[in-house]
Design an enzyme around this catalytic site. Structure first.
Site, mmCIF file in Angstrom:
data_model
loop_
_atom_site.group_PDB
_atom_site.id
_atom_site.type_symbol
_atom_site.label_atom_id
_atom_site.label_comp_id
_atom_site.label_asym_id
_atom_site.label_seq_id
_atom_site.Cartn_x
_atom_site.Cartn_y
_atom_site.Cartn_z
ATOM 1 N N LYS A 1 41.396 36.565 42.080
ATOM 2 C CA LYS A 1 41.828 35.322 41.447
ATOM 3 C C LYS A 1 43.012 35.676 40.560
ATOM 4 C CE LYS A 1 40.535 31.767 38.120
ATOM 5 N NZ LYS A 1 39.666 31.445 36.986
ATOM 6 N N TYR B 1 38.447 38.530 38.716
ATOM 7 C CA TYR B 1 39.050 37.495 37.867
ATOM 8 C C TYR B 1 40.132 38.164 37.036
ATOM 9 C CZ TYR B 1 39.165 33.796 34.260
ATOM 10 O OH TYR B 1 39.555 32.805 33.383
#
Length: 297
Positions: free
Chosen positions: A163, A135
């Site tokens: 991501k 992330y």
């Protein structure tokens, strides 16, 4: 190697008005997402108020998601911790509860430098055989998994996906140039999804998909099919709402939007509070306009 692609909503955790986890409402929302065509679900993301949840609540949420998904799509869990020791322990726990992948945050308690960031992700990967999505949200967390950082992680097989949430769409191309197809690249910013698809992302971690799953799946599909003129029409209707996904109060905004569109509970856990006044009216008017405009597409 695990290859994730498609639309993976960052699922909101439904709560009662007194702040308790509403497992039935959370499971119902996950079922709605899957029935509308998403390719995976991510429970306990930042949008799911991960840091506000006790360990037993996280267990109930992960187990509930796995139960309702019933093998139809992969279930990932956010892993957001302060220390490496706790992150490693919970990675093992989340797998035992049925999670099929992890979306791993940087340390929540300390802004790591590049060397420490590499050690953080390698350390978590060493504790689990679950596939990992990094992330990367330097705007919120102050830690950027740059191309140079990812070069140090390229030989860590558990890390399969990024991501990408820097807000700079050029990063997509830089990662592709550096690593080819080594990592799945997911857009993590709702109001950059069409631009990111044009540059080659293969997935989308989306907040507003909680609100409009069928429309988000359609938008992503149009982009993947290079039907950009049609995609832009839908994108222009949804983008004012997508802007709500990049605000510091995205949890409150998206939960209110879910409430307006399909009646889900809007409640959040303190210190967050439900929206009031002009701010609430702004979100309501934005969503209501999108509801009306979608009827005319």
């Amino acid at each position: 190697m695990t290859i994730w692609k498609g639309v993976f909503p960052a699922v909101t955790t439904k709560l009662t008005e007194n702040g308790k986890v509403d497992i039935d409402a959370t499971k119902a929302s996950i079922d709605r997402l899957i029935e509308n065509g998403v390719s995976g679900v991510i429970v306990l993301p930042m949008l799911g108020e991960n840091a506000s949840m006790e360990l037993d609540e996280r267990e109930a949420i992960i187990r509930g998601a796995v139960e309702v998904a019933n093998g139809r799509v992969p279930v990932l869990s956010g892993l957001a911790e302060t220390t490496l020791m706790r992150a490693q322990a919970n990675a093992k726990l989340y797998k035992s509860w049925g999670a099929q992948g992890l979306m791993v945050f940087p340390s929540l308690g300390y802004k790591t430098d590049d060397r420490e960031t590499v050690a953080w992700y390698k350390g978590i990967a060493s504790a689990t055989d679950l596939p990992i999505m990094i992330y990367n949200n330097p705007i919120a967390y102050g830690v950027d998994c740059t191309v140079d950082v990812m070069r140090e992680l390229v030989d860590t097989p558990e890390i399969v996906c990024i991501k990408e949430e820097t807000g700079d769409v050029r990063r997509v191309t830089d990662l592709r140039i550096a690593f080819g197809e080594r990592f799945s690249l997911f857009c993590g910013v709702d109001d950059l999804i069409v631009e990111s698809c044009a540059l080659g992302v293969t997935g989308w971690v989306s907040g507003m998909t909680n609100v409009w799953p069928a429309e988000a799946v359609k938008l992503f599909g149009l982009c993947q099919e290079n039907e950009y003129p049609e995609a832009r029409k839908l994108y222009q209707v949804l983008t004012p709402s997508f802007h709500l996904d990049v605000h510091v109060k995205l949890v409150q905004y998206i939960k209110l939007a879910e409430h307006l569109v399909y009646g889900a509970p809007e409640w959040v856990r303190a210190p967050r509070l439900p929206l009031v006044g002009d701010e609430r009216e702004y979100v309501v008017s934005t969503i209501e306009k999108a509801i009306e405009d979608l009827k005319h597409l």
